[in-house]
Design a protein around this motif. Structure first.
Motif, short mmCIF file in Angstrom:
data_model
loop_
_atom_site.label_atom_id
_atom_site.label_comp_id
_atom_site.label_asym_id
_atom_site.label_seq_id
_atom_site.Cartn_x
_atom_site.Cartn_y
_atom_site.Cartn_z
N VAL A 1 0.84 -1.20 0.00
CA VAL A 1 0.00 0.00 0.00
C VAL A 1 0.87 1.25 0.00
CG1 VAL A 1 -1.72 1.31 1.32
CG2 VAL A 1 -1.87 -1.19 1.20
N MET A 2 0.56 2.14 -0.93
CA MET A 2 1.18 3.46 -0.96
C MET A 2 0.04 4.46 -0.83
SD MET A 2 4.07 5.26 -1.51
CE MET A 2 5.16 4.22 -2.42
N ALA A 3 0.00 5.18 0.26
CA ALA A 3 -1.10 6.12 0.50
C ALA A 3 -1.19 7.12 -0.65
CB ALA A 3 -0.89 6.86 1.82
N ALA A 4 -2.38 7.25 -1.19
CA ALA A 4 -2.61 8.16 -2.30
C ALA A 4 -3.83 9.03 -1.98
CB ALA A 4 -2.82 7.38 -3.60
N PRO A 5 -3.63 10.14 -1.25
CA PRO A 5 -4.77 10.98 -0.90
C PRO A 5 -5.49 11.48 -2.15
CG PRO A 5 -2.80 11.68 0.28
CD PRO A 5 -2.36 10.68 -0.75
N ASN A 6 -6.80 11.38 -2.13
CA ASN A 6 -7.63 11.91 -3.22
C ASN A 6 -8.88 12.48 -2.58
OD1 ASN A 6 -9.71 9.78 -3.05
ND2 ASN A 6 -8.06 8.45 -3.79
N ALA A 7 -9.66 13.18 -3.35
CA ALA A 7 -10.84 13.88 -2.81
C ALA A 7 -11.81 12.91 -2.15
CB ALA A 7 -11.53 14.68 -3.91
N ARG A 8 -12.05 11.76 -2.75
CA ARG A 8 -13.01 10.80 -2.20
C ARG A 8 -12.55 10.28 -0.84
NH1 ARG A 8 -13.90 5.40 -5.22
NH2 ARG A 8 -13.86 4.24 -3.31
N THR A 9 -11.28 9.88 -0.75
CA THR A 9 -10.73 9.36 0.49
C THR A 9 -10.71 10.43 1.58
OG1 THR A 9 -9.38 7.73 -0.66
CG2 THR A 9 -8.67 8.34 1.55
N LEU A 10 -10.24 11.61 1.24
CA LEU A 10 -10.16 12.69 2.23
C LEU A 10 -11.55 13.11 2.71
CD1 LEU A 10 -7.24 14.76 0.68
CD2 LEU A 10 -7.14 13.22 2.65
N THR A 11 -12.52 13.11 1.81
CA THR A 11 -13.89 13.44 2.20
C THR A 11 -14.43 12.40 3.17
OG1 THR A 11 -14.30 14.64 0.15
CG2 THR A 11 -16.24 13.83 1.35
N ALA A 12 -14.21 11.12 2.87
CA ALA A 12 -14.69 10.05 3.75
C ALA A 12 -14.04 10.16 5.13
CB ALA A 12 -14.41 8.68 3.13
N LEU A 13 -12.74 10.42 5.16
CA LEU A 13 -12.03 10.56 6.44
C LEU A 13 -12.55 11.76 7.22
CD1 LEU A 13 -8.43 9.79 5.19
CD2 LEU A 13 -9.74 8.40 6.81
N ALA A 14 -12.73 12.88 6.53
CA ALA A 14 -13.22 14.09 7.19
C ALA A 14 -14.62 13.87 7.76
CB ALA A 14 -13.22 15.26 6.22
N GLU A 15 -15.47 13.19 7.00
CA GLU A 15 -16.83 12.91 7.49
C GLU A 15 -16.79 12.01 8.72
OE1 GLU A 15 -18.78 11.36 4.00
OE2 GLU A 15 -19.16 13.38 3.19
N ASP A 16 -15.93 10.99 8.69
CA ASP A 16 -15.83 10.09 9.84
C ASP A 16 -15.27 10.83 11.06
OD1 ASP A 16 -16.95 7.97 8.50
OD2 ASP A 16 -15.04 6.91 8.18
N ALA A 17 -14.32 11.73 10.85
CA ALA A 17 -13.77 12.50 11.98
C ALA A 17 -14.82 13.48 12.51
CB ALA A 17 -12.51 13.23 11.54
N ALA A 18 -15.53 14.13 11.63
CA ALA A 18 -16.55 15.11 12.06
C ALA A 18 -17.70 14.44 12.80
CB ALA A 18 -17.07 15.88 10.85
N SER A 19 -18.05 13.20 12.41
CA SER A 19 -19.17 12.51 13.04
C SER A 19 -18.77 11.78 14.32
CB SER A 19 -19.79 11.51 12.06
OG SER A 19 -18.90 10.41 11.87
N GLY A 20 -17.48 11.70 14.59
CA GLY A 20 -17.01 11.02 15.79
C GLY A 20 -16.71 9.55 15.59
N VAL A 21 -16.90 9.04 14.38
CA VAL A 21 -16.56 7.63 14.10
C VAL A 21 -15.05 7.44 14.21
CG1 VAL A 21 -16.50 5.87 12.26
CG2 VAL A 21 -18.58 7.21 12.65
N LEU A 22 -14.31 8.47 13.86
CA LEU A 22 -12.85 8.42 13.84
C LEU A 22 -12.31 9.57 14.68
CD1 LEU A 22 -10.56 6.85 12.38
CD2 LEU A 22 -10.72 8.52 10.55
N ARG A 23 -11.40 9.23 15.59
CA ARG A 23 -10.75 10.25 16.41
C ARG A 23 -9.30 10.37 15.97
NH1 ARG A 23 -7.67 10.36 20.94
NH2 ARG A 23 -7.86 8.14 21.38
N VAL A 24 -8.89 11.58 15.64
CA VAL A 24 -7.51 11.82 15.22
C VAL A 24 -6.65 11.88 16.48
CG1 VAL A 24 -5.94 13.28 13.91
CG2 VAL A 24 -8.35 13.08 13.21
N PRO A 25 -5.74 10.93 16.66
CA PRO A 25 -5.00 10.82 17.92
C PRO A 25 -3.75 11.72 17.99
CG PRO A 25 -4.41 9.00 16.51
CD PRO A 25 -5.44 9.81 15.76
N VAL A 26 -3.96 13.04 17.97
CA VAL A 26 -2.83 13.96 18.12
C VAL A 26 -2.45 13.96 19.60
CG1 VAL A 26 -2.04 16.35 17.93
CG2 VAL A 26 -3.55 15.37 16.17
#
Length: 193
Positions: free
Chosen positions: A139-164
């Motif tokens: 796997v080579m991470a390839a950010p694209n609009a679809r992936t970034l949108t899905a990640l942003a939606e999951d983070a905004a909804s609380g499904v995904l927590r960004v562990p800073v």
């Protein structure tokens, strides 16, 4: 802003890795490197899909960090111990999938059940498992609009927590790199303001 900056590349690597092994509900997924930025996100993504997550973490702060990532149950294995024995206790026939974000790819592939899948961000690919009854994806991470949108939606909804876990001002960027090199938990952020 901090979460958005820390989510893009690590989140893409995590999501692309989970998508490569496509865990089904109740399948076992071993996340090797679960304490890092990519692994911490991958544990959450796999658990949100209903997979039984097994994560590598040393007892103590690392274990607490990983178990606090999600409300779902995460089984912990100490990679400094007998990893094979610990995995065989949790998944006697082998795990269904492995996310190789740290550790020895060949050892991890050996923990798969026949027909299992491994995704690696570390260059472990199909050639490394030739002749074995497993599938490997490099796997080579390839950010694209679809992936970034899905990640942003999951983070905004609380499904995904960004562990800073730590933030550094730009002038302390060398300190951030030193912390990263010493095995800091989660994601480190550098502010540019």
């Amino acid at each position: 802003m901090q979460d958005a900056g820390a989510l893009g590349l690590a989140g893409t690597a995590a999501l692309d890795s989970v998508n490569a092994v496509d865990p089904q509900k109740d399948e076992t997924v071993l996340v090797s490197g679960a304490t890092g930025g990519v692994g911490a996100l991958a544990v959450q993504i796999a658990a949100a899909r209903g997979a039984k997550a097994i994560a590598t973490a040393r007892p103590g702060a690392e274990a607490a960090f990983v178990t606090d990532l999600t409300d779902a149950e995460v089984h912990l294995v100490d990679f400094t111990g007998d990893l094979d024995a610990q995995i065989r206790t949790l998944a006697p026939g082998g795990v269904d999938a492995v996310l190789h974000l740290a550790g020895d790819g060949a050892q991890l592939a050996g923990l798969l059940r026949p027909g299992g899948r491994i995704a690696s961000t570390l260059g472990f690919g199909p050639d490394a498992v030739e002749g074995q009854d497993v599938t490997a994806h490099s796997v080579m991470a390839a950010p694209n609009a679809r992936t970034l949108t899905a990640l942003a939606e999951d983070a905004a909804s609380g499904v995904l927590r960004v562990p800073v876990t730590a933030t550094y001002p730009l002038e302390r960027a060398p300190d951030a790199f030193a912390s990263f090199a010493s095995g800091a938990l989660g994601k480190l952020a550098i502010t540019c303001a």
